[in-house]
Every structure is written in C-alpha cells, then in structure tokens.
Design a protein around this motif. Structure first.
Motif, PDB file in Angstrom:
ATOM      1  N   UNK A  73      58.288  20.270 -13.865  1.00 27.57           N
ATOM      2  CA  UNK A  73      56.971  20.839 -14.110  1.00 27.57           C
ATOM      3  C   UNK A  73      56.881  22.234 -13.509  1.00 27.57           C
ATOM      4  N   UNK A  74      56.125  23.078 -14.147  1.00 30.38           N
ATOM      5  CA  UNK A  74      55.660  24.344 -13.576  1.00 30.38           C
ATOM      6  C   UNK A  74      56.768  25.226 -13.015  1.00 30.38           C
ATOM      7  N   UNK A  75      57.868  25.341 -13.746  1.00 30.58           N
ATOM      8  CA  UNK A  75      58.865  26.340 -13.357  1.00 30.58           C
ATOM      9  C   UNK A  75      58.221  27.709 -13.527  1.00 30.58           C
ATOM     10  N   UNK A  76      58.248  28.500 -12.486  1.00 29.02           N
ATOM     11  CA  UNK A  76      57.668  29.838 -12.543  1.00 29.02           C
ATOM     12  C   UNK A  76      58.569  30.800 -11.780  1.00 29.02           C
ATOM     13  N   UNK A  77      58.796  31.953 -12.370  1.00 28.43           N
ATOM     14  CA  UNK A  77      59.578  33.018 -11.745  1.00 28.43           C
ATOM     15  C   UNK A  77      58.724  34.277 -11.762  1.00 28.43           C
ATOM     16  N   UNK A  78      58.681  34.954 -10.635  1.00 26.14           N
ATOM     17  CA  UNK A  78      57.957  36.209 -10.558  1.00 26.14           C
ATOM     18  C   UNK A  78      58.431  37.124 -11.681  1.00 26.14           C
ATOM     19  N   UNK A  79      57.512  37.731 -12.418  1.00 28.02           N
ATOM     20  CA  UNK A  79      57.921  38.580 -13.551  1.00 28.02           C
ATOM     21  C   UNK A  79      58.937  39.666 -13.185  1.00 28.02           C
ATOM     22  N   UNK A  80      58.890  40.183 -11.969  1.00 29.10           N
ATOM     23  CA  UNK A  80      59.825  41.230 -11.556  1.00 29.10           C
ATOM     24  C   UNK A  80      61.208  40.672 -11.197  1.00 29.10           C
ATOM     25  N   UNK A  81      61.320  39.343 -11.116  1.00 29.88           N
ATOM     26  CA  UNK A  81      62.586  38.709 -10.725  1.00 29.88           C
ATOM     27  C   UNK A  81      63.233  37.934 -11.867  1.00 29.88           C
ATOM     28  N   UNK A  82      62.686  38.053 -13.054  1.00 34.48           N
ATOM     29  CA  UNK A  82      63.225  37.321 -14.202  1.00 34.48           C
ATOM     30  C   UNK A  82      64.517  37.946 -14.705  1.00 34.48           C
ATOM     31  N   UNK A  83      65.249  37.146 -15.466  1.00 34.77           N
ATOM     32  CA  UNK A  83      66.513  37.566 -16.079  1.00 34.77           C
ATOM     33  C   UNK A  83      67.585  37.877 -15.035  1.00 34.77           C
ATOM     34  N   UNK A  84      67.481  37.204 -13.887  1.00 35.67           N
ATOM     35  CA  UNK A  84      68.466  37.372 -12.831  1.00 35.67           C
ATOM     36  C   UNK A  84      69.061  36.031 -12.408  1.00 35.67           C
ATOM     37  N   UNK A  85      68.759  34.981 -13.177  1.00 37.16           N
ATOM     38  CA  UNK A  85      69.347  33.671 -12.914  1.00 37.16           C
ATOM     39  C   UNK A  85      68.573  32.788 -11.952  1.00 37.16           C
ATOM     40  N   UNK A  86      67.433  33.258 -11.459  1.00 37.55           N
ATOM     41  CA  UNK A  86      66.667  32.478 -10.485  1.00 37.55           C
ATOM     42  C   UNK A  86      66.172  31.171 -11.099  1.00 37.55           C
ATOM     43  N   UNK A  87      65.641  31.236 -12.308  1.00 24.86           N
ATOM     44  CA  UNK A  87      65.145  30.030 -12.975  1.00 24.86           C
ATOM     45  C   UNK A  87      66.256  29.014 -13.195  1.00 24.86           C
ATOM     46  N   UNK A  88      67.399  29.480 -13.646  1.00 26.04           N
ATOM     47  CA  UNK A  88      68.534  28.582 -13.879  1.00 26.04           C
ATOM     48  C   UNK A  88      68.980  27.913 -12.581  1.00 26.04           C
ATOM     49  N   UNK A  89      68.954  28.652 -11.471  1.00 17.81           N
ATOM     50  CA  UNK A  89      69.351  28.088 -10.177  1.00 17.81           C
ATOM     51  C   UNK A  89      68.359  27.010  -9.734  1.00 17.81           C
ATOM     52  N   UNK A  90      67.072  27.272  -9.905  1.00 13.26           N
ATOM     53  CA  UNK A  90      66.069  26.262  -9.540  1.00 13.26           C
ATOM     54  C   UNK A  90      66.227  25.003 -10.396  1.00 13.26           C
ATOM     55  N   UNK A  91      66.452  25.184 -11.694  1.00 13.80           N
ATOM     56  CA  UNK A  91      66.653  24.035 -12.584  1.00 13.80           C
ATOM     57  C   UNK A  91      67.890  23.254 -12.153  1.00 13.80           C
ATOM     58  N   UNK A  92      68.972  23.942 -11.812  1.00 12.07           N
ATOM     59  CA  UNK A  92      70.201  23.266 -11.371  1.00 12.07           C
ATOM     60  C   UNK A  92      69.954  22.456 -10.101  1.00 12.07           C
TER      61      UNK A  92
END
Length: 153
Positions: A73-92
């Motif tokens: 639920x509610x995966x969120x990445x700061x707009x200035x930090x997107x496209x740097x793999x942060x979301x994928x790391x949290x999902x992993x």
C-alpha cells in the motif's frame, strides 16, 4: 545519492503523510489516520519500510499480509528522488520480508487513473488482474468504536 532503507515506525507517520499528500495519484482514505496506520504497523511488525536520504524521508511503503497473500500500500517517492531506483528498492525489501514469512503472492491496489503507478508496477513484474472485480464496504461509518482510538488496544 546515499539512501538508507529502514523499517517504518510510528514516528515516521507525519513525514509519510506529507509525502503521500504530495504524490499525485495516491489516494488516502479518511480513516487512514495516525491511529489506523499505527495499528497496521503493529499488526504487521517489520514489514513496512522508509527510505531516508540526507536526513529526510524520501520514500515509504506499507506492507502486510494475511498469511496467504501479501499486500503493498501507499508506495510513495519524493518527486525529486524518482527514477533513481528508490521505489524498486522499497518494493524489494517488502517482497523479501513477505518471502521470509512464507507468503506465496503479493498484490497491490493502484487507482485506475494513476497511469504512472500502473507503469511502475508493470516494470516491477506485476500483472494487472482482470478476472476479479473488487467490492468493498466501509464499516468505519457503522461502528461506534471507530472514532475512539483508545478502544482499539
């Protein structure tokens, strides 16, 4: 960018709420206030994660399961930090923790109008389900204890 991923705790709620409110397409329901999220974290201890960089929270994800299926639920990445793999790391991190709990599958709910979210989840290997319609009912409007968080203990 140095990013530290750690388990989410109750003290992270204000920063997560600020981030959730900044993310277009992410829908928070009225009843997802601090008491509800704290209950969720307690019930699913060690399953949810935050990403921190330079002292600030830049990402978060809620994760829980019912013993058979995991839910993100509610995966969120700061707009200035997107496209740097942060979301994928949290999902992993979330999926690894589910796997450690012997949970066989994971589902995520994405708003129909959240195109960026749909693309992200597809890139993570998730498939859009089309065999089921989801029905829901808000019970919080029907029960007296809902507005008394002290009774949730």
């Amino acid at each position: 960018m140095d990013v530290v991923v750690r388990e989410m705790c109750g003290a992270d709620y204000p920063a997560c709420l600020t981030l959730w409110n900044r993310c277009e397409g992410l829908v928070l329901r009225e009843q997802e206030g601090p008491a509800s999220i704290l209950r969720f974290l307690k019930r699913n201890h060690g399953m949810s994660w935050v990403a921190v960089s330079q002292g600030g929270l830049i990402g978060c994800i809620l994760c829980g399961h019912d013993g058979l299926t995991g839910y993100l639920y509610h995966l969120a990445i700061d707009p200035m930090s997107r496209r740097q793999g942060v979301g994928a790391v949290l999902v992993k991190h979330a999926i690894d923790r589910l796997a450690n709990q012997k949970v066989a599958r994971v589902k995520v709910f994405v708003s129909a109008n959240n195109i960026a979210g749909q693309l992200f989840w597809a890139q993570q290997g998730f498939n859009k389900g089309d065999s089921v319609d989801i029905y829901s009912q808000e019970i919080s409007t029907r029960v007296k204890w809902w507005n008394n968080p002290a009774s949730w203990q």
